[in-house]
Design an enzyme around this catalytic site. Structure first.
Site, PDB file in Angstrom:
ATOM      1  N   LYS A   1      33.978  37.957  36.017  1.00 14.96           N
ATOM      2  CA  LYS A   1      35.617  38.349  35.287  1.00 14.96           C
ATOM      3  C   LYS A   1      36.419  37.871  36.291  1.00 14.96           C
ATOM      4  O   LYS A   1      36.259  37.886  37.481  1.00 14.96           O
ATOM      5  CB  LYS A   1      35.797  39.927  34.898  1.00 14.96           C
TER       6      LYS A   1
ATOM      7  N   GLU B   1      47.340  53.600  35.595  1.00 12.60           N
ATOM      8  CA  GLU B   1      46.025  53.740  35.993  1.00 12.60           C
ATOM      9  C   GLU B   1      45.903  54.137  37.492  1.00 12.60           C
ATOM     10  O   GLU B   1      46.568  53.961  38.571  1.00 12.60           O
ATOM     11  CB  GLU B   1      45.451  52.075  36.125  1.00 12.60           C
TER      12      GLU B   1
END
Length: 437
Positions: free
Chosen positions: A186, A235
Site C-alpha cells: 500500500k 483519526e
C-alpha cells in the site's frame, strides 16, 4: 524556575469568543479539542517553543525538551494541568515547494496561559518564569491579551487551483508498482488544493466555522506568526492515561448521504468492500506488530466498524492495551507514525515513492498533533482533513490509500471528498469558489 497556578473559570460563550479572537492576534495560539468533546486544551501565547531538527529524532527531542521543563517546575502539584501543545512533521523538512516556514519540521509550545476543559471542570492555568504580575490570574490573562479583537476580514472571492490530472497519473504509476512488486502492499498518496482569496482570511471566522460545520471530529489548531494550521480529523493516533493506551486503525473511505437509508447502504457496502477491507486490514496488522514490543493486554476486535464524519465514513477498529513499565507516550507515537493509513506498507518502500511523486511537502499534514501533560498523559490525533492558511492563501491537503486494486479516477473522487471539510470553512467565510484545473 517555572511557576504555575490554576483558577477555575466559568466564562460565557460571548466571553470565550472574545478571548479567543483576541488570542488569535498573539504570535502563538494552539487548540486541541477531542472528537467526543470531553477534553480540550487551548494555549495562549508561548512561554517556550521547540522545533525538532529532523523527523527521525523528533519524538525523542520533544521528550527531552519536556523533561527539561518538568525539572524547571517549582511544584509537582499541577503536573496534570500543564501541557505542551503542537505537532510533528510527517517527514524531515524538504525544500521542494515548501510553504510551511517555521512549521516545516514540526512545532511545539509551552503556553503562557492554558485553558483546560474536561467534563468536570474548566480552568485557567498561568505559567511564568518570573513572579506573577498580580494576585489574580484572570487579571493577568486580560492584561496579556490584546485589548481589542481584530476586525474580521471582508468576504472577498475565492479561486482554487489543483492538478488532479497529474495526480491521477501518479496514482496510476503507484498501482502499476503495486501490481508488480510483491513486497509493496500500500502507498498513501496525497495531493493539494491551492485556494486564494481576494481578501485576507479571518482566523476567528475560520475557527467559528470549524466548530459549526465539523462535529464529532478532532479540532486541531496551531497559529505561529501569520501561519494558521487547522485540522478536522476523525483519526486518533494514540491516547495514554497512566499506563492505559487507546489507539485505532482507520482506513477505507465511502461517502455520506443526507438520506439515512442511503447513508446506511453506503456504510454497509464499505463494510463488505474487498478492496477497502484489505486496505484497512493492512493498517490493523501493522499497528499490532508495532505495539507488541511496547504493550501488554493488547485487544483488537476481529471485525471493523464504521467511523462517520460529515462528508465521509471509514472502516474503524478500536485498539486498547497497557504500556510496559519503561514505555512512554513519545515511544508509542514514534512506533506508530506513520501508520499505513498515512504512509503505506511497508513504509521503507512506500515513503520514497511518496517523496518522489508528491509535488508538495506534507509538513504537519498526516502527522501526529496533540498534547502531553507534565505527568506524561496525553493524546495525539493524525492531522488529516487539514489546511495551512497564510493571509490570502490556503493550502488544502487530502490523501488516499492506494492498493493494487485501486482505480485512479475513483481515488481522485475520494480525495475531492476529503477536501470538503476545509473547503466548507473557506466557503462559509467567503462564498463560492472559481476552480482552475
Amino acid at each position: 524556575m517555572l511557576q504555575a497556578r490554576k483558577t477555575a473559570i466559568s466564562w460565557t460563550q460571548a466571553q470565550w469568543q472574545d478571548f479567543e479572537n483576541r488570542g488569535l492576534q498573539l504570535e502563538h495560539y494552539a487548540a486541541f479539542e477531542s472528537a467526543d468533546q470531553q477534553v480540550a486544551w487551548y494555549g495562549f501565547g508561548a512561554l517556550a517553543t521547540f522545533t525538532p531538527t529532523s523527523a527521525t529524532t523528533a519524538f525523542q527531542e520533544v521528550a527531552t525538551w519536556l523533561a527539561g521543563l518538568q525539572q524547571e517546575l517549582a511544584t509537582t502539584a499541577l503536573r496534570q494541568d500543564l501541557a505542551i501543545l503542537g505537532g510533528f512533521a510527517f517527514t524531515t523538512f524538504s525544500q521542494q515547494h515548501n510553504a510551511w516556514g517555521d512549521l516545516a519540521n514540526g512545532y511545539f509550545i509551552l503556553p503562557r496561559f492554558l485553558v483546560k476543559r474536561t467534563s468536570t471542570e474548566t480552568a485557567l492555568i498561568e505559567l511564568t518564569r518570573n513572579d506573577f504580575a498580580s494576585d489574580d490570574s484572570l487579571v493577568d490573562f486580560e492584561n496579556f491579551l490584546p485589548m481589542v479583537a481584530a476586525v474580521q476580514a471582508t468576504n472577498g472571492h475565492l479561486n482554487s487551483t489543483e492538478q488532479a490530472a497529474a495526480w491521477q497519473q501518479a496514482v496510476q504509476q503507484v498501482v502499476q508498482r503495486l501490481q508488480t512488486d510483491p513486497h509493496l502492499q500500500k502507498v498513501v498518496l496525497a495531493r493539494t488544493l491551492q485556494v486564494t482569496n481576494t481578501q485576507p482570511f479571518s482566523n476567528a471566522r475560520l475557527l467559528r466555522a470549524l466548530r459549526q460545520t465539523q462535529t464529532a471530529v478532532y479540532h486541531l489548531v496551531l497559529k505561529v506568526a501569520d501561519q494558521l494550521f487547522i485540522s478536522a480529523t476523525p483519526e486518533r493516533l494514540v491516547a495514554v492515561t497512566g499506563k492505559r493506551l487507546a489507539t485505532a486503525a482507520v482506513a477505507g473511505t465511502a461517502a455520506r448521504a443526507a438520506d439515512l437509508q442511503v447513508d446506511t447502504t453506503l456504510g454497509a457496502a464499505l463494510l463488505h468492500d474487498q478492496k477497502n477491507r484489505v486496505e484497512q486490514q493492512i493498517v490493523v496488522q501493522a499497528i499490532q506488530r508495532r505495539l507488541q514490543p511496547l504493550v501488554t493486554n493488547l485487544v483488537i476486535p476481529a471485525q471493523p466498524q464504521l467511523l462517520k464524519s460529515q462528508q465521509v465514513q471509514h472502516l474503524y477498529t478500536p485498539i486498547t492495551a497497557q504500556l510496559r513499565p519503561t514505555v512512554d507516550l513519545f515511544k508509542v507515537v514514534a512506533a506508530l507514525h506513520p501508520t499505513p493509513a498515512l504512509g503505506g506498507q511497508p513504509s521503507v518502500s512506500a515513503l520514497p515513492l511518496i517523496r518522489q511523486l508528491e509535488s508538495e511537502y506534507r509538513g504537519l499534514f498526516g502527522a501526529p498533533f496533540g498534547y502531553v501533560t507534565f505527568a506524561g498523559d496525553g493524546e495525539f490525533a493524525v492531522a488529516i482533513r487539514s489546511m495551512l492558511v497564510q493571509q490570502r492563501q490556503a493550502l488544502l491537503f487530502a490523501g488516499a490509500g492506494i492498493v493494487a486494486a485501486s482505480q485512479p479516477a475513483a481515488e481522485v473522487r475520494e480525495t475531492a471528498l476529503k477536501f470538503q471539510p476545509m473547503l466548507q470553512l473557506l466557503q462559509q467565510q467567503v462564498g463560492d469558489i472559481s476552480n482552475e484545473k
